[in-house]
Design a protein around this motif. Structure first.
Motif, PDB file in Angstrom:
ATOM      1  N   UNK A 307      31.475  -8.484  30.925  1.00 19.31           N
ATOM      2  CA  UNK A 307      30.564  -9.816  30.570  1.00 19.31           C
ATOM      3  C   UNK A 307      30.060 -10.240  31.937  1.00 19.31           C
ATOM      4  N   UNK A 308      30.831 -10.806  32.968  1.00 17.31           N
ATOM      5  CA  UNK A 308      30.378 -10.215  34.143  1.00 17.31           C
ATOM      6  C   UNK A 308      29.561  -9.245  34.984  1.00 17.31           C
ATOM      7  N   UNK A 309      29.085  -8.543  34.777  1.00 17.70           N
ATOM      8  CA  UNK A 309      27.813  -7.034  35.312  1.00 17.70           C
ATOM      9  C   UNK A 309      27.075  -7.609  34.274  1.00 17.70           C
ATOM     10  N   UNK A 310      27.109  -7.695  33.056  1.00 17.05           N
ATOM     11  CA  UNK A 310      25.737  -8.191  32.240  1.00 17.05           C
ATOM     12  C   UNK A 310      25.368  -9.497  32.184  1.00 17.05           C
ATOM     13  N   UNK A 311      25.798 -10.652  32.807  1.00 19.54           N
ATOM     14  CA  UNK A 311      25.209 -11.660  33.210  1.00 19.54           C
ATOM     15  C   UNK A 311      24.741 -11.468  35.207  1.00 19.54           C
ATOM     16  N   UNK A 312      25.493 -10.873  35.399  1.00 15.09           N
ATOM     17  CA  UNK A 312      24.324 -10.613  36.783  1.00 15.09           C
ATOM     18  C   UNK A 312      23.576 -10.128  36.812  1.00 15.09           C
ATOM     19  N   UNK A 313      22.601  -9.032  35.449  1.00 16.68           N
ATOM     20  CA  UNK A 313      22.481  -8.563  35.471  1.00 16.68           C
ATOM     21  C   UNK A 313      21.410  -8.918  34.458  1.00 16.68           C
ATOM     22  N   UNK A 314      21.515  -9.868  34.164  1.00 15.30           N
ATOM     23  CA  UNK A 314      20.972 -11.306  33.243  1.00 15.30           C
ATOM     24  C   UNK A 314      20.170 -10.282  32.059  1.00 15.30           C
ATOM     25  N   UNK A 315      21.363  -8.958  31.506  1.00 21.59           N
ATOM     26  CA  UNK A 315      21.118  -8.805  30.601  1.00 21.59           C
ATOM     27  C   UNK A 315      22.424  -9.137  29.342  1.00 21.59           C
ATOM     28  N   UNK A 316      22.330 -10.463  29.182  1.00 20.19           N
ATOM     29  CA  UNK A 316      23.432 -10.669  28.097  1.00 20.19           C
ATOM     30  C   UNK A 316      22.590 -12.140  27.644  1.00 20.19           C
ATOM     31  N   UNK A 317      22.514 -12.576  26.197  1.00 24.82           N
ATOM     32  CA  UNK A 317      22.108 -13.438  25.255  1.00 24.82           C
ATOM     33  C   UNK A 317      23.334 -13.243  23.643  1.00 24.82           C
ATOM     34  N   UNK A 318      22.706 -14.276  23.140  1.00 20.24           N
ATOM     35  CA  UNK A 318      23.853 -14.079  21.589  1.00 20.24           C
ATOM     36  C   UNK A 318      22.583 -12.624  21.017  1.00 20.24           C
ATOM     37  N   UNK A 319      21.779 -12.289  21.442  1.00 21.90           N
ATOM     38  CA  UNK A 319      21.534 -10.823  20.136  1.00 21.90           C
ATOM     39  C   UNK A 319      22.348  -9.794  21.017  1.00 21.90           C
ATOM     40  N   UNK A 320      23.027 -10.179  21.824  1.00 19.86           N
ATOM     41  CA  UNK A 320      23.609  -9.407  22.785  1.00 19.86           C
ATOM     42  C   UNK A 320      23.995  -7.784  22.078  1.00 19.86           C
ATOM     43  N   UNK A 321      23.858  -6.386  22.045  1.00 16.91           N
ATOM     44  CA  UNK A 321      25.105  -5.541  21.763  1.00 16.91           C
ATOM     45  C   UNK A 321      25.658  -4.568  22.137  1.00 16.91           C
ATOM     46  N   UNK A 322      26.730  -4.593  22.205  1.00 19.43           N
ATOM     47  CA  UNK A 322      27.432  -3.614  22.914  1.00 19.43           C
ATOM     48  C   UNK A 322      28.032  -2.198  21.949  1.00 19.43           C
ATOM     49  N   UNK A 323      28.586  -0.997  22.894  1.00 18.85           N
ATOM     50  CA  UNK A 323      28.578   0.528  22.301  1.00 18.85           C
ATOM     51  C   UNK A 323      30.094   0.304  23.191  1.00 18.85           C
ATOM     52  N   UNK A 324      30.979   0.319  21.939  1.00 16.94           N
ATOM     53  CA  UNK A 324      32.091   0.879  22.194  1.00 16.94           C
ATOM     54  C   UNK A 324      32.643   2.663  21.720  1.00 16.94           C
TER      55      UNK A 324
END
Length: 430
Positions: A307-324
């Motif tokens: 989450x921190x890394x995505x926030x710093x990169x501005x790549x996070x929002x309510x539609x963000x999708x993560x691949x595990x």
């Protein structure tokens, strides 16, 4: 008055109760030498074994075929002709991290209904010291009407199966044995020695054998907890943990543990059996429980880092999708028991993110049944805002960093839990 024990190896007829990761490999080996009945309540499991298939991938089809004295049953009556019983059922923990002995109690009830005078019951399930004689034996006595060490006898030989490990097999791992009388102990030791090429170690009592097993994984748990804590410290210092461990590992006696998620049916579970017993006798085990708390927190830590890394990169929002990538508790193995990858998923979903989970080894039906997770067959290219490499399956190694990154959008975050990829190719790792 203790009855003289007179069962011989030549007269041995073995019943294995539970045909999972532990029971099946053992049943196969015994079935090469002795008349052996494998018992399991899962009819689908028995059907696949009769067809020569093992979905756990622990036993190859040719090995099943070689075990020509092994048969299967799902009825107690099918065990009636046995005179040695080996219990290999799971011993999990409940939601409160307390021992769940129900499978063991059920197996003991079952055996109490079929056991005959002179029989031996050997337990392999991991328990706290004293559980065999304090929990299991009274149940067998109550249902059989026989007296312990007069009408029937017991042994304990802890399992040491390492799922997915093709080098350390049941026959090549030294076996600890024990028995309820000196004669029974010698018989149990000789029985295992007849199929275990690595040899045996005869413990002085059942309680010693129980304690030896439960501390094996407690020791590993604490060692991993130490490395996990070091990883947290080094992360704050801006130092790469893997580089530190490689440097420290140049000393001959530095132990080669690595940070990560601690799941599976053993390491993440067994310490709670020991701490439960310790608390029963009035001792609060501070170090063991501290290690457990730290290891249980690592999934949430990984999710927070992503989450921190995505926030710093501005790549996070309510539609963000993560691949595990990976759900099994360890690499190159379909075993989903107590996998802590679910902690990462749950934490990310608590943040409102959507997770797709891909695991080429895991059973989709088991993943959905056990965790409510629907595995995807193949990730979509250029689709994800974040990628978490959670399990070091060989398929992910073969993919390589470029193909893994291709699943993500141009600014996607790649977090490597297992330090599988080059440090400069990922955005974060333990």
């Amino acid at each position: 008055m203790t009855k003289t024990f007179d069962l011989s190896l030549e007269a041995t007829r073995i019943g294995i109760v539970g045909l999972g990761y532990v029971g099946l490999p053992l049943a196969v080996e015994f079935g090469k030498r002795y008349p052996t009945i494998g018992y399991d309540v899962n009819k689908a499991r028995l059907a696949e074994l009769r067809e020569g298939r093992d979905s756990s991938l622990e036993v190859e089809p040719e090995e099943l075929a070689q075990s020509n004295q092994l048969a299967y049953t799902d009825t107690p009556e099918g065990l009636a002709d046995c005179n040695v019983y080996v219990v290999t059922v799971p011993t999990p923990i409940n939601a409160h991290r307390q021992p769940d002995l129900r499978p063991l109690e059920s197996a003991s009830q079952l055996l109490g209904k079929v056991i005959k005078p002179g029989c031996v019951v050997v337990f392999e399930s991991t328990v706290y010291p004293g559980a065999t004689e304090e929990v299991c034996i009274p149940i067998i006595e109550a249902h059989s009407g026989l007296k312990y060490n007069q009408g029937f006898f017991a042994g304990y030989s802890p399992e040491r199966i390492n799922p997915g490990d093709k080098e350390h097999r049941v026959t090549t791992i030294k076996k600890v044995t024990s028995g309820s009388t000196p004669e029974v102990a010698r018989f149990v030791d000789a029985l295992y020695a007849s199929v275990i090429s690595a040899g045996t170690h005869l413990a002085s009592s059942i309680r010693v054998a129980e304690a030896a097993k439960v501390i094996e994984n407690t020791q590993r748990d604490l060692n991993i907890a130490l490395i996990n804590e070091l990883a947290l410290i080094f992360n704050k210092l801006g130092i790469d943990t893997e580089e530190v461990l490689e440097a420290a590992g140049t000393k001959w006696n530095f132990l080669p543990f690595r940070p990560g998620l601690v799941g599976g049916h053993c390491i993440g579970v067994d310490p709670y059996y020991l701490t439960h017993k310790a608390q029963q006798i009035g001792y609060h085990p501070e170090i063991i429980l501290a290690g457990r708390r730290l290891n249980d927190s690592m999934g949430a830590y990984v999710a927070g880092q992503v989450i921190k890394l995505m926030t710093r990169r501005c790549s996070i929002n309510k539609d963000s999708r993560i691949l595990i990538l990976g759900l099994a508790f360890k690499e190159n193995c379909p075993d989903l028991r107590n996998t802590r990858v679910v902690d990462i998923i749950q934490e990310l979903e608590d943040y409102g993110l959507q997770c797709d989970v891909h695991d080429p080894w895991a059973s989709p039906s088991e993943a959905e049944h056990e965790y409510g997770i629907r595995l995807i067959e193949q990730p979509t290219a250029n689709h994800y805002d974040g990628i978490v490499l959670a399990v070091a399956h060989r398929q992910f190694v073969e993919l390589g960093v470029d193909n893994i990154r291709a699943f993500g959008k141009p600014n996607a975050v790649l977090y490597d839990v297992k330090a599988l990829l080059p440090r400069d190719a990922v955005d974060g790792r333990l």
